[in-house]
Design a protein around this motif. Sequence first.
Motif, PDB file in Angstrom:
ATOM      1  N   THR A 164      84.704  91.333 -39.850  1.00  0.00           N
ATOM      2  CA  THR A 164      83.392  91.677 -39.308  1.00  0.00           C
ATOM      3  C   THR A 164      83.339  91.438 -37.805  1.00  0.00           C
ATOM      4  O   THR A 164      82.764  92.228 -37.051  1.00  0.00           O
ATOM      5  N   VAL A 165      83.955  90.355 -37.347  1.00  0.00           N
ATOM      6  CA  VAL A 165      83.999  90.090 -35.908  1.00  0.00           C
ATOM      7  C   VAL A 165      84.755  91.206 -35.190  1.00  0.00           C
ATOM      8  O   VAL A 165      84.306  91.727 -34.155  1.00  0.00           O
ATOM      9  N   ARG A 166      85.898  91.599 -35.729  1.00  0.00           N
ATOM     10  CA  ARG A 166      86.687  92.664 -35.087  1.00  0.00           C
ATOM     11  C   ARG A 166      85.908  93.972 -35.021  1.00  0.00           C
ATOM     12  O   ARG A 166      85.950  94.694 -34.015  1.00  0.00           O
ATOM     13  N   ALA A 167      85.192  94.284 -36.099  1.00  0.00           N
ATOM     14  CA  ALA A 167      84.432  95.533 -36.131  1.00  0.00           C
ATOM     15  C   ALA A 167      83.323  95.545 -35.094  1.00  0.00           C
ATOM     16  O   ALA A 167      82.931  96.612 -34.609  1.00  0.00           O
ATOM     17  N   ALA A 168      82.820  94.362 -34.749  1.00  0.00           N
ATOM     18  CA  ALA A 168      81.709  94.284 -33.797  1.00  0.00           C
ATOM     19  C   ALA A 168      82.163  94.202 -32.349  1.00  0.00           C
ATOM     20  O   ALA A 168      81.340  94.275 -31.438  1.00  0.00           O
ATOM     21  N   LEU A 169      83.485  94.041 -32.124  1.00  0.00           N
ATOM     22  CA  LEU A 169      83.965  93.849 -30.757  1.00  0.00           C
ATOM     23  C   LEU A 169      84.003  95.167 -29.986  1.00  0.00           C
ATOM     24  O   LEU A 169      84.569  96.152 -30.469  1.00  0.00           O
ATOM     25  N   PRO A 170      83.433  95.219 -28.784  1.00  0.00           N
ATOM     26  CA  PRO A 170      83.641  96.380 -27.917  1.00  0.00           C
ATOM     27  C   PRO A 170      85.120  96.491 -27.554  1.00  0.00           C
ATOM     28  O   PRO A 170      85.851  95.498 -27.562  1.00  0.00           O
ATOM     29  N   ILE A 171      85.570  97.679 -27.232  1.00  0.00           N
ATOM     30  CA  ILE A 171      86.980  97.902 -26.936  1.00  0.00           C
ATOM     31  C   ILE A 171      87.463  96.994 -25.808  1.00  0.00           C
ATOM     32  O   ILE A 171      88.550  96.408 -25.876  1.00  0.00           O
ATOM     33  N   ALA A 172      86.661  96.862 -24.764  1.00  0.00           N
ATOM     34  CA  ALA A 172      87.086  96.034 -23.628  1.00  0.00           C
ATOM     35  C   ALA A 172      87.262  94.581 -24.044  1.00  0.00           C
ATOM     36  O   ALA A 172      88.221  93.908 -23.635  1.00  0.00           O
ATOM     37  N   GLY A 215      97.288  96.748 -32.307  1.00  0.00           N
ATOM     38  CA  GLY A 215      97.902  98.059 -32.186  1.00  0.00           C
ATOM     39  C   GLY A 215      98.656  98.233 -30.878  1.00  0.00           C
ATOM     40  O   GLY A 215      99.448  97.381 -30.473  1.00  0.00           O
ATOM     41  N   ASP A 216      98.383  99.356 -30.193  1.00  0.00           N
ATOM     42  CA  ASP A 216      99.119  99.698 -28.979  1.00  0.00           C
ATOM     43  C   ASP A 216      98.704  98.874 -27.761  1.00  0.00           C
ATOM     44  O   ASP A 216      99.295  99.022 -26.683  1.00  0.00           O
ATOM     45  N   LEU A 217      97.702  98.013 -27.915  1.00  0.00           N
ATOM     46  CA  LEU A 217      97.246  97.221 -26.766  1.00  0.00           C
ATOM     47  C   LEU A 217      98.344  96.311 -26.225  1.00  0.00           C
ATOM     48  O   LEU A 217      98.344  95.971 -25.043  1.00  0.00           O
ATOM     49  N   LEU A 218      99.269  95.917 -27.093  1.00  0.00           N
ATOM     50  CA  LEU A 218     100.340  95.014 -26.658  1.00  0.00           C
ATOM     51  C   LEU A 218     101.508  95.754 -26.017  1.00  0.00           C
ATOM     52  O   LEU A 218     102.538  95.149 -25.726  1.00  0.00           O
ATOM     53  N   TRP A 219     101.344  97.050 -25.787  1.00  0.00           N
ATOM     54  CA  TRP A 219     102.421  97.845 -25.192  1.00  0.00           C
ATOM     55  C   TRP A 219     102.068  98.359 -23.805  1.00  0.00           C
ATOM     56  O   TRP A 219     102.853  99.105 -23.209  1.00  0.00           O
ATOM     57  N   GLU A 220     100.912  98.007 -23.311  1.00  0.00           N
ATOM     58  CA  GLU A 220     100.522  98.480 -21.984  1.00  0.00           C
ATOM     59  C   GLU A 220     101.385  97.811 -20.925  1.00  0.00           C
ATOM     60  O   GLU A 220     101.451  96.582 -20.852  1.00  0.00           O
ATOM     61  N   GLY A 221     102.064  98.627 -20.138  1.00  0.00           N
ATOM     62  CA  GLY A 221     102.958  98.091 -19.118  1.00  0.00           C
ATOM     63  C   GLY A 221     104.299  97.655 -19.666  1.00  0.00           C
ATOM     64  O   GLY A 221     105.090  97.036 -18.956  1.00  0.00           O
ATOM     65  N   GLY A 222     104.576  97.950 -20.932  1.00  0.00           N
ATOM     66  CA  GLY A 222     105.826  97.542 -21.563  1.00  0.00           C
ATOM     67  C   GLY A 222     105.573  96.711 -22.800  1.00  0.00           C
ATOM     68  O   GLY A 222     104.427  96.371 -23.134  1.00  0.00           O
TER      69      GLY A 222
END
Length: 711
Positions: A346-354, A396-403
Amino acid sequence: MAWPVRSGAVPPLADGFSGRPETEPGVRAALVPGAVVVLVPQRASAEGAGDWLGPCGKTQLAVFLAESLWRSRKLDLLVWITATSHAAVLAGFAEAAVTAMGIDEAGDAEPIASRFVGWLGETSRPWMVVLDDLSDEADLHGLWPEGPAGRVLVTSRNPGVLPTDRALVLPVGVFSPREALSYLMGRLTVDPDQRIGAIDLVDDLGCEPLALAQASAVIAGSALSCREYRDYFARRRDRLAETTYSKLSAAQVTWILSVEQAERLSPDGAAKLLLALGSLLDGHGIPGALFTAAAACGYLTGASAGRAADPKGAWSAMLLLEQSGLLAIDTSPARTVRISSAVQATVRAALPIATLHAAARAAADALLEIWPGEEPPPTVAAGLRACAASLQLTAGDLLWEGGCHPLLLRGGRSLDSAYLAGPAVTYWQDLAMVSDRLLGPGHPDTITIRDQLARSYLAAGQAANAVSLFQWVLTGLSRARHPDQPVIVLAQINLGRALVAAGQTDDAVTVLGQATAACERLYGPDRLETLGARDELATACRAAGKTEDAIRLYRRTLADRERIEGARHPDTVVTRQRLADTYLAEGRIKEAVAQYKRALGDLERVLGAEHMDTITARGNLAAAYHAAGRMAAALQLYEQTCADCERALGPDHPDTLARRTELAHTYYAVGRLTDARSLLTDTVARCERVLAPGDPLTQKAQEILANIAGG
């Protein structure tokens, strides 16, 4: 070994835990020796309730039953595994094998785990295995624990995780009214006036365990009574019903009141930000140190929490979250944090992308920060890997930004270090596909990941795959760097090792010859890097049947190591033993004996007579004496080696069984047929019991025994 023993980290019972006197006896009655019991949640009755009824206290009930059996001395072995993946199950069983059977942990986890499961099926010692939060029966493939002396207790959010013909599935529902009231009254002991309205509140909350935990935490941490909390609950539930047009579970309402409580107690927003961070990790157990790491504190400050964050302030915010019923913190030194999966989702679902992006980056940095440089104990390592896997799934892909984020590499290397060969290969394969997609095949991180995958292939015995991938890595590196750069040389050495393992020995000699020459140009002839490369080349030469070349290289390296590192340095002793092995293979027995004797003497002086390296060297010398026909000396050393192995490793360890087989063969060679037959009969029985079917050692022992019987 002193019995009884435990393996794995059993979670503590929650504050105010209720023994569930109307639920627990039925589970206890079913959990008899030989039984498999699965605790699952009853199906949610409220439309849209989703996973909110999943946290029904299954794990806590399992803890209570396991600890009760342990305290009543009905168990010699208790194994607790958080079974959220195949790797976690493998690691848990391998750790239990080390604990219960004394098996050497330095080996592929899969056969070790299989040996342990086989042992469970035959031992008469009463045991219990708890597989907490099992999500897929496939994670137990080939590792199903069973046996007449054992109990298996599984908890799962999936009612169909195991077939009913294999296990007794027991749905665990909400508290009974009596259990719910007992739990609530037990949580509100400081101010008796807060209990006013408790009976009505229990009814309004539908006796849901999670709802009661959250409500009692808010009440205990405030001046509210149960009646006043009930009023807040009713108003909020009615407002939510108007907007969602569905009937919500009680916990879907109480969690909102808990969040509001946390925001009131932490007006700077730090508690809410840390809850977001924790929602991305494995809720079964997050190291408390993560939330006070520099990366977590920097995340709080950078997110404008209203004040400069420090470890003490961050931990105070975590205590406020516990006070609000949103998480639980163990009182152990590790201060492990546990969060309900329903709350996390539920916390994850409520989080804005930023906010999700910032929390994911901070969680990855903090997890990497607290991960020890050397591989920690198995239970700790498994928890860190679980947190990394959860973060990888949710971010997901957030851990791949910049490598590729270094955490992803650290998680894979932890699997390698834990000898989880199969899961490691799968992990690196998945990471390589993502890296290809997001970064491209020529990116340095992609090359690094494919190099790690090749190493895992080699460790898993998939030498052909390793060769192909190491060749790809070497080609990619060569395009971008000068051929003599260290990274190229290392890639050549890795490729050479894989070629030897794949039986492509002539190619291995060529590649390792190039690597050795490059090392001499880069470092000079006396550097350790050069000596290591020359050792690898000598090994390849021996495998290719070029024993004279191998002897020449080993002798040169041995002389250099004696001069540079000293005659008794471990690397020097290893080179000496390899030289002796080659002499023995070439039939130069006298020279082999001389080198083995020297190696054994050096190891006895440096490591002691009972160190495993010393015991192995003693066995090697015994084999050389046997080859030389010096049977009396060989027999004496074999008997000593066998006794040392049994004392150090136990009678069922593969190394001990191999030494027993060698000793029996020597008895046979000198005509002591009765001794040979007796020892081999026992050894074959042990091999058949603890080794995989068709194991070469079992076959060898059986063949020698058959020869004795036929002779």
